[in-house]
Design an enzyme around this catalytic site. Sequence first.
Site, short mmCIF file in Angstrom:
data_model
loop_
_atom_site.label_atom_id
_atom_site.label_comp_id
_atom_site.label_asym_id
_atom_site.label_seq_id
_atom_site.Cartn_x
_atom_site.Cartn_y
_atom_site.Cartn_z
N SER A 242 47.20 38.94 40.66
CA SER A 242 48.34 39.84 40.61
C SER A 242 49.61 39.06 40.25
O SER A 242 49.66 38.40 39.21
CB SER A 242 48.46 40.56 41.94
OG SER A 242 49.27 41.69 41.81
N ASP B 5 42.55 49.33 37.61
CA ASP B 5 43.40 48.62 38.57
C ASP B 5 44.69 49.42 38.76
O ASP B 5 45.38 49.72 37.79
CB ASP B 5 43.71 47.23 38.03
CG ASP B 5 44.39 46.33 39.05
OD1 ASP B 5 45.31 46.80 39.75
OD2 ASP B 5 44.02 45.15 39.13
N HIS C 52 42.07 46.63 42.89
CA HIS C 52 43.01 45.65 42.38
C HIS C 52 42.36 44.27 42.33
O HIS C 52 41.94 43.73 43.36
CB HIS C 52 44.24 45.62 43.29
CG HIS C 52 45.32 44.69 42.81
ND1 HIS C 52 45.70 44.61 41.50
CD2 HIS C 52 46.09 43.80 43.48
CE1 HIS C 52 46.67 43.71 41.38
NE2 HIS C 52 46.92 43.21 42.57
#
Length: 523
Positions: A237, A465, A493
């Site tokens: 991320s 996602d 995610h």
Amino acid sequence: MTRRPAATPRARSTAVSVLVALVALVPALSACTTTTEPPVGTTPSSGLPSATAAPNPALARYYTQKLDWKKCGDLECADLRVPLDHAAPDPAKDLTIKVARVKARDQSKRLGSLLVNPGGPGASGIDYVRNGAETIGGPEVRRYYDLVGFDPRGVGGSDPIDCLGDKALDRFLGADPTPDTPAEEQALLVQAKAMAAGCQADNPDLVKHLSTADAARDMDILRAAVGDPQLNYLGKSYGTFLGSTYADLFPKRVGRMVLDGVVPPDLTSAELGEGQARGFQIATQAYVEDCVKQGDCPLGSAAEAALKGLDDFFKQVDRQPLPSGDPSAPQLTEGWARLGVAVALYDQGAWSILTDALREAKAGNGQSLMQLADAYAERRPGGGYDGNLMESINAVNCLDRPDSPDLSAYEKYAKDFSAKAPTWGANLAWGALPCGIWPVKATNPPHKISAPGSNPIVVVGTTRDPATIYEWSKRLRDELDNAVLVSFDGDGHTAYGRSNTCVDSAIDAYYVQGRVPKDGLRC
């Protein structure tokens, strides 16, 4: 990597861990060793400068420091000294970066250190290693690499920025995130100003030096301190933003780098918000379809009806908050409710928990949904916060992605985003408001990166996602000079360590054997 309320990207193996723990990847690559390095500034036979060679002489004292590892529970911990300002280092203003590691199980065949960042900005790398040492990488990765986590500057234990008291932070997070009247817009602006002013007042020097580029330069000092001539790295991320920024600053220092769930450094604030709104809309659609499929969905008996049911629920909670069961924050407002829903969309394993929480909320009890929101915010039931995630995410984002001080800009964002993402558009549009009135000028504005001359970088994207949309992974792969893309067709995610053996096997082989996955691999 999010605005409010899209849940902060952090490692979560299952939904249960969210509630219980309240937490929340080539042949040509050089293997890292523990051998003694040549003196600073000399060049070994590999052609690389020594591991401890500093970018400029003023930084030499930082690059030659030795870490004093000491036991801290199941980990070994150390302090890393870095300059507040890399361009003008002043020992009197040095920062302390907290570092932790789990040593490779086979020290005789150790390949080096694998530095990890779970996201945020604001998530603790130390907590990531502490809670996930058995799940970060496969058994062979843990056999040959020291897992090294760190709290970036301003985060967790590393000179944390502390912008708001607990009650004030409760008000900030519980505020109406979808204002639809001038009075509501002004009320949200008051909260944004409180966050901005609080961060500046807490540490006016530090707040100027919390950009991702600052953290990336710290990471190179950490690479030198663990004795690796090149950086082996796993970023998830926001950690992909940090990793790609590092690669552009130090391309020759890139070792085996995996960027999973991508946030490209050239995204503008508006692009980030619009993309995340679409991502959460896609994830919400997948969730309501599953909710209906499982039967007795509290939102509706068909997917379209259930999606409308969720929208209606948010509107109802906006008009009439629910009892939260927590005397310190007695009302489940729309702000808290959206946090609770969003965090569960990060992992499809949490969908059943979300359904139960929504069923309770529809019956007038907001306690379970508030517990999910608490997990998002690292908030303790009964009040108080375990970290500074909700503050540092603003302090970092606003130095990386400035936005407009004009409220009409957010009104337009809300209209435009909502056309593509009705459930989340307005919410994500207004989430960047603090960066419109941030007291410090952005120091690391959006820009394309290419990392010319780096070793191959592996980019991983998940098709559904919610927080880092798949097209961003394709975008970064195309911008980098030397990268391959691994795609996971699935929900949730990030992919490595939480999706399937196809992704995990490809990344494990890359780290351990140096075998770069085929560009375009689909799992």
